[in-house]
Design a protein around this motif. Structure first.
Motif, PDB file in Angstrom:
ATOM      1  N   GLY A 102      -7.848  15.547  10.607  1.00 28.44           N
ATOM      2  CA  GLY A 102      -6.899  16.202  11.499  1.00 28.44           C
ATOM      3  C   GLY A 102      -6.511  15.400  12.728  1.00 28.44           C
ATOM      4  O   GLY A 102      -5.831  15.919  13.608  1.00 28.44           O
ATOM      5  N   ARG A 103      -6.884  14.132  12.788  1.00 26.96           N
ATOM      6  CA  ARG A 103      -6.549  13.306  13.951  1.00 26.96           C
ATOM      7  C   ARG A 103      -5.436  12.303  13.657  1.00 26.96           C
ATOM      8  O   ARG A 103      -5.102  11.488  14.513  1.00 26.96           O
ATOM      9  N   GLY A 104      -4.910  12.314  12.443  1.00 30.24           N
ATOM     10  CA  GLY A 104      -3.838  11.382  12.090  1.00 30.24           C
ATOM     11  C   GLY A 104      -4.310   9.965  11.833  1.00 30.24           C
ATOM     12  O   GLY A 104      -3.501   9.033  11.802  1.00 30.24           O
ATOM     13  N   LEU A 105      -5.619   9.777  11.636  1.00 27.47           N
ATOM     14  CA  LEU A 105      -6.150   8.429  11.444  1.00 27.47           C
ATOM     15  C   LEU A 105      -5.787   7.845  10.082  1.00 27.47           C
ATOM     16  O   LEU A 105      -5.407   6.676   9.991  1.00 27.47           O
ATOM     17  N   ILE A 106      -5.895   8.649   9.029  1.00 33.36           N
ATOM     18  CA  ILE A 106      -5.565   8.111   7.702  1.00 33.36           C
ATOM     19  C   ILE A 106      -4.068   7.821   7.586  1.00 33.36           C
ATOM     20  O   ILE A 106      -3.695   6.755   7.093  1.00 33.36           O
ATOM     21  N   PRO A 107      -3.166   8.686   8.050  1.00 37.33           N
ATOM     22  CA  PRO A 107      -1.751   8.284   8.019  1.00 37.33           C
ATOM     23  C   PRO A 107      -1.512   6.966   8.781  1.00 37.33           C
ATOM     24  O   PRO A 107      -0.726   6.131   8.337  1.00 37.33           O
ATOM     25  N   GLU A 108      -2.210   6.769   9.874  1.00 36.76           N
ATOM     26  CA  GLU A 108      -2.081   5.522  10.644  1.00 36.76           C
ATOM     27  C   GLU A 108      -2.526   4.324   9.791  1.00 36.76           C
ATOM     28  O   GLU A 108      -1.858   3.286   9.760  1.00 36.76           O
ATOM     29  N   ALA A 109      -3.648   4.477   9.090  1.00 33.41           N
ATOM     30  CA  ALA A 109      -4.152   3.398   8.227  1.00 33.41           C
ATOM     31  C   ALA A 109      -3.229   3.175   7.030  1.00 33.41           C
ATOM     32  O   ALA A 109      -2.940   2.031   6.657  1.00 33.41           O
ATOM     33  N   VAL A 110      -2.739   4.270   6.433  1.00 36.60           N
ATOM     34  CA  VAL A 110      -1.841   4.160   5.277  1.00 36.60           C
ATOM     35  C   VAL A 110      -0.561   3.428   5.683  1.00 36.60           C
ATOM     36  O   VAL A 110      -0.096   2.537   4.971  1.00 36.60           O
ATOM     37  N   ARG A 111      -0.002   3.776   6.823  1.00 39.23           N
ATOM     38  CA  ARG A 111       1.236   3.116   7.279  1.00 39.23           C
ATOM     39  C   ARG A 111       1.031   1.611   7.463  1.00 39.23           C
ATOM     40  O   ARG A 111       1.909   0.816   7.157  1.00 39.23           O
ATOM     41  N   GLU A 112      -0.139   1.216   7.951  1.00 39.47           N
ATOM     42  CA  GLU A 112      -0.413  -0.217   8.111  1.00 39.47           C
ATOM     43  C   GLU A 112      -0.506  -0.898   6.747  1.00 39.47           C
ATOM     44  O   GLU A 112       0.022  -1.993   6.564  1.00 39.47           O
ATOM     45  N   LEU A 113      -1.163  -0.267   5.777  1.00 43.85           N
ATOM     46  CA  LEU A 113      -1.236  -0.877   4.442  1.00 43.85           C
ATOM     47  C   LEU A 113       0.137  -0.893   3.775  1.00 43.85           C
ATOM     48  O   LEU A 113       0.447  -1.826   3.034  1.00 43.85           O
ATOM     49  N   MET A 114       0.963   0.111   4.043  1.00 47.88           N
ATOM     50  CA  MET A 114       2.333   0.103   3.523  1.00 47.88           C
ATOM     51  C   MET A 114       3.099  -1.091   4.099  1.00 47.88           C
ATOM     52  O   MET A 114       3.775  -1.813   3.364  1.00 47.88           O
ATOM     53  N   ARG A 115       2.990  -1.289   5.405  1.00 49.43           N
ATOM     54  CA  ARG A 115       3.666  -2.419   6.051  1.00 49.43           C
ATOM     55  C   ARG A 115       3.205  -3.730   5.428  1.00 49.43           C
ATOM     56  O   ARG A 115       4.016  -4.585   5.068  1.00 49.43           O
ATOM     57  N   TYR A 116       1.927  -3.895   5.282  1.00 49.58           N
ATOM     58  CA  TYR A 116       1.340  -5.101   4.693  1.00 49.58           C
ATOM     59  C   TYR A 116       1.830  -5.295   3.252  1.00 49.58           C
ATOM     60  O   TYR A 116       2.241  -6.402   2.878  1.00 49.58           O
ATOM     61  N   ALA A 117       1.796  -4.223   2.465  1.00 51.30           N
ATOM     62  CA  ALA A 117       2.189  -4.328   1.055  1.00 51.30           C
ATOM     63  C   ALA A 117       3.662  -4.690   0.902  1.00 51.30           C
ATOM     64  O   ALA A 117       4.020  -5.546   0.085  1.00 51.30           O
ATOM     65  N   PHE A 118       4.512  -4.063   1.674  1.00 52.48           N
ATOM     66  CA  PHE A 118       5.949  -4.334   1.559  1.00 52.48           C
ATOM     67  C   PHE A 118       6.345  -5.640   2.256  1.00 52.48           C
ATOM     68  O   PHE A 118       7.024  -6.473   1.670  1.00 52.48           O
ATOM     69  N   ASP A 119       5.922  -5.826   3.493  1.00 52.42           N
ATOM     70  CA  ASP A 119       6.354  -6.999   4.268  1.00 52.42           C
ATOM     71  C   ASP A 119       5.646  -8.288   3.863  1.00 52.42           C
ATOM     72  O   ASP A 119       6.282  -9.316   3.673  1.00 52.42           O
ATOM     73  N   ASP A 120       4.332  -8.239   3.761  1.00 49.09           N
ATOM     74  CA  ASP A 120       3.563  -9.457   3.531  1.00 49.09           C
ATOM     75  C   ASP A 120       3.368  -9.783   2.051  1.00 49.09           C
ATOM     76  O   ASP A 120       3.366 -10.945   1.673  1.00 49.09           O
ATOM     77  N   LEU A 121       3.170  -8.754   1.238  1.00 46.13           N
ATOM     78  CA  LEU A 121       2.915  -8.986  -0.189  1.00 46.13           C
ATOM     79  C   LEU A 121       4.163  -8.853  -1.062  1.00 46.13           C
ATOM     80  O   LEU A 121       4.135  -9.200  -2.234  1.00 46.13           O
ATOM     81  N   GLY A 122       5.249  -8.315  -0.509  1.00 41.09           N
ATOM     82  CA  GLY A 122       6.501  -8.209  -1.252  1.00 41.09           C
ATOM     83  C   GLY A 122       6.499  -7.171  -2.358  1.00 41.09           C
ATOM     84  O   GLY A 122       7.258  -7.293  -3.331  1.00 41.09           O
TER      85      GLY A 122
END
Length: 181
Positions: A102-122
């Motif tokens: 309930g603190r929004g921590l997992i959405p924060e972590a998921v968004r970072e992995l999304m950024r990494y997957a799309f931007d860095d890994l293509g």
């Protein structure tokens, strides 16, 4: 490799994390809803770090304020995923210790992995899933822009012989780029 967000550090699991992992992964509300059995001892958690959490792109979710792991997140690319996807796609899996819900921590972590997957890994598309009844996981996926794709019945999970209903969600790179614009 490590990743950083405002409140979190995502870094590879270490055997020294076994006690912290056991503290959260032994809770009956964590593993079973995600499809895996509760951890039974610190040594069991240590073995899981060696055998499962040492996989590439699997990270301990660390609170910056404490430097301790409170959950896990991972990116399974192509054949590493069990959903039969090409190497241009990946699946994200995650869980969080109950005291941190309930603190929004997992959405924060998921968004970072999304950024990494799309931007860095293509990656072209990211997948996520949740078992029937796991409303918290469904909400994380909605908050992060994943949309319902299909339902799979009688999906085996890691809890001996148990079959579950799984809902698959996904997001395309273009959808993510539009949401970030």
């Amino acid at each position: 490799m490590t990743h950083e967000t405002v409140r979190l550090m995502l870094r590879p699991w270490e055997e020294a994390d076994a006690e912290d992992l056991y503290r959260y992964a032994s809770h009956p509300e964590v593993g079973p809803i995600a499809g895996w059995p509760m951890h039974t001892s610190v040594e069991n958690s240590r073995q899981i770090i060696r055998d499962v959490l040492s996989a590439p792109e699997t990270y301990a979710v660390m609170l910056k304020e404490t430097g301790k792991p409170v959950g896990s997140i991972g990116l399974m690319i192509g054949a590493e995923s069990n959903v039969g996807i090409p190497d241009s796609e990946a699946e994200i899996g995650y869980w969080m210790g109950v005291p941190y819900w309930g603190r929004g921590l997992i959405p924060e972590a998921v968004r970072e992995l999304m950024r990494y997957a799309f931007d860095d890994l293509g990656m072209e598309r990211l997948w996520c899933g949740y078992f029937d009844g796991n409303e918290k996981s469904r909400r994380v996926q909605e908050k992060c822009g994943f949309r319902y794709h299909h339902t799979a019945q009688n999906v085996p999970c890691q809890i001996g012989g148990l079959l579950r209903t799984e809902y698959a969600t996904c997001i395309m790179r273009e959808e993510w780029e539009e949401a970030c614009a």
